[in-house]
Enzyme design. Structure first.
Site, PDB file in Angstrom:
ATOM      1  N   ASP A 187       0.724  -1.069  -0.134  1.00 41.58           N
ATOM      2  CA  ASP A 187       0.047  -0.019  -0.071  1.00 41.58           C
ATOM      3  C   ASP A 187       0.946   1.180  -0.142  1.00 41.58           C
ATOM      4  O   ASP A 187       0.505   2.379  -0.124  1.00 41.58           O
ATOM      5  CB  ASP A 187      -0.806   0.051   1.296  1.00 41.58           C
ATOM      6  CG  ASP A 187      -2.174   1.002   1.198  1.00 41.58           C
ATOM      7  OD1 ASP A 187      -2.560   1.328   0.113  1.00 41.58           O
ATOM      8  OD2 ASP A 187      -2.384   1.662   2.323  1.00 41.58           O
ATOM      9  N   SER A 208      -7.416   5.551  -0.866  1.00 43.51           N
ATOM     10  CA  SER A 208      -7.401   4.447  -1.428  1.00 43.51           C
ATOM     11  C   SER A 208      -8.928   3.722  -1.317  1.00 43.51           C
ATOM     12  O   SER A 208      -9.424   4.150  -0.193  1.00 43.51           O
ATOM     13  CB  SER A 208      -6.442   3.237  -0.727  1.00 43.51           C
ATOM     14  OG  SER A 208      -5.109   3.754  -0.808  1.00 43.51           O
ATOM     15  N   GLN A 258      -4.942  -1.707  -7.206  1.00 40.23           N
ATOM     16  CA  GLN A 258      -5.945  -0.934  -6.156  1.00 40.23           C
ATOM     17  C   GLN A 258      -6.646   0.125  -6.741  1.00 40.23           C
ATOM     18  O   GLN A 258      -6.111   0.625  -8.054  1.00 40.23           O
ATOM     19  CB  GLN A 258      -4.898  -0.039  -5.042  1.00 40.23           C
ATOM     20  CG  GLN A 258      -5.562   0.577  -4.176  1.00 40.23           C
ATOM     21  CD  GLN A 258      -4.831   1.233  -3.160  1.00 40.23           C
ATOM     22  OE1 GLN A 258      -4.502   2.342  -3.185  1.00 40.23           O
ATOM     23  NE2 GLN A 258      -4.054   0.749  -2.187  1.00 40.23           N
TER      24      GLN A 258
END
Length: 266
Positions: A187, A208, A258
């Site tokens: 991430d 996100s 993502q």
């Protein structure tokens, strides 16, 4: 703080009952809990309800609300299924009685099968040819990584750009923690990677939305891995980034995707 102590703190899940865990706050200058940390801790909680002989092969997650670093995190695991070769777990991360994160993880007994991946040599400098980069102080030192951007930046310049080499600074002794550490790193600097290449748009919101990781092969988080993410599309205030983690010899060990929310400033 060394990586072993840092990992011990991040993954110190207190088991309240068979399927409920609590994570105590970890010191951080962030106003919101780093999403990769919550994802890694949620995967760890799921692991603890599955036998060690059945490693994780994928996770799919949604970021629902921003986490608060100063408050405990409650991880509730639901045992969706235990089959002959696969197990599925659903983890809900909760603060103040509200869900902030949802994760579904799947675990698979190792099996023999055909071995193939695209032939894509790594056309980037090796990590020993690049200077180290340190994440900004507000990011925290937990866990502690050696990061080598392929396109070097000034110390604490942020956001960090993909691709970059990374490894944990000390040995990660427990095999099950390697995919958790990879999940943490997965991430890092992804939202900026979902922007259109060369975009100069100023965003009022850039966060996100969801996250997915596929673990193709066992990989060590304390050995060099090249993490590369690129934008696939921007439309309707959403962006999608997709990428890979590879070893020094180019072996593909994980794939990542993502979706992000990118709202232009008005």
């Amino acid at each position: 703080m060394g990586i072993n102590e840092a990992l011990a703190e991040i993954f110190a899940l207190e088991r309240q009952d068979e399927d409920h865990f609590v994570v105590q706050p970890v010191d951080s200058e962030m106003q919101r809990t780093f999403g990769g940390q919550v994802a890694a801790q949620s995967l760890r909680a799921a692991q603890l309800t599955v036998g060690a002989e059945r490693p994780a092969h994928s996770l799919h997650a949604y970021f629902i609300r921003g986490g608060q670093p100063a408050k405990p995190l409650h991880l509730d695991v639901r045992r969706t299924r235990d089959g002959r070769t696969f197990s599925t777990r659903h983890v809900t991360a909760v603060q103040d009685g509200k869900a902030i994160f949802e994760l579904v993880a799947s675990f698979h007994d190792p099996e023999d099968g055909e071995e193939w991946q695209p032939s894509e040599p790594l056309d980037v400098p090796r990590p020993e040819e690049l200077p180290s980069y340190r994440l900004p102080s507000w990011f925290g030192d937990i866990p502690n990584f050696d990061i080598r951007p392929v396109n070097p930046l000034r110390d604490e310049e942020f956001p960090l750009r993909h691709p970059f080499w990374f490894r944990s600074l000390d040995e990660v002794a427990e095999p099950a923690l390697h995919p958790c550490v990879l999940t943490y790193v997965s991430d890092v600097a992804v939202v900026d990677s979902s922007r259109a290449p060369g975009s100069a748009v100023r965003y009022a919101t850039a966060v996100s939305l969801d996250h997915a990781v596929w673990f193709h092969r066992p990989a060590r988080a304390d050995e060099w891995l090249l993490y590369s993410m690129d934008s696939s599309i921007n439309h309707g205030a959403r962006g999608l980034a997709r990428g890979t983690m590879r070893t020094l010899d180019g072996t593909l060990v994980a794939s990542i995707a993502q979706e992000t929310l990118l709202r232009p400033a008005r």
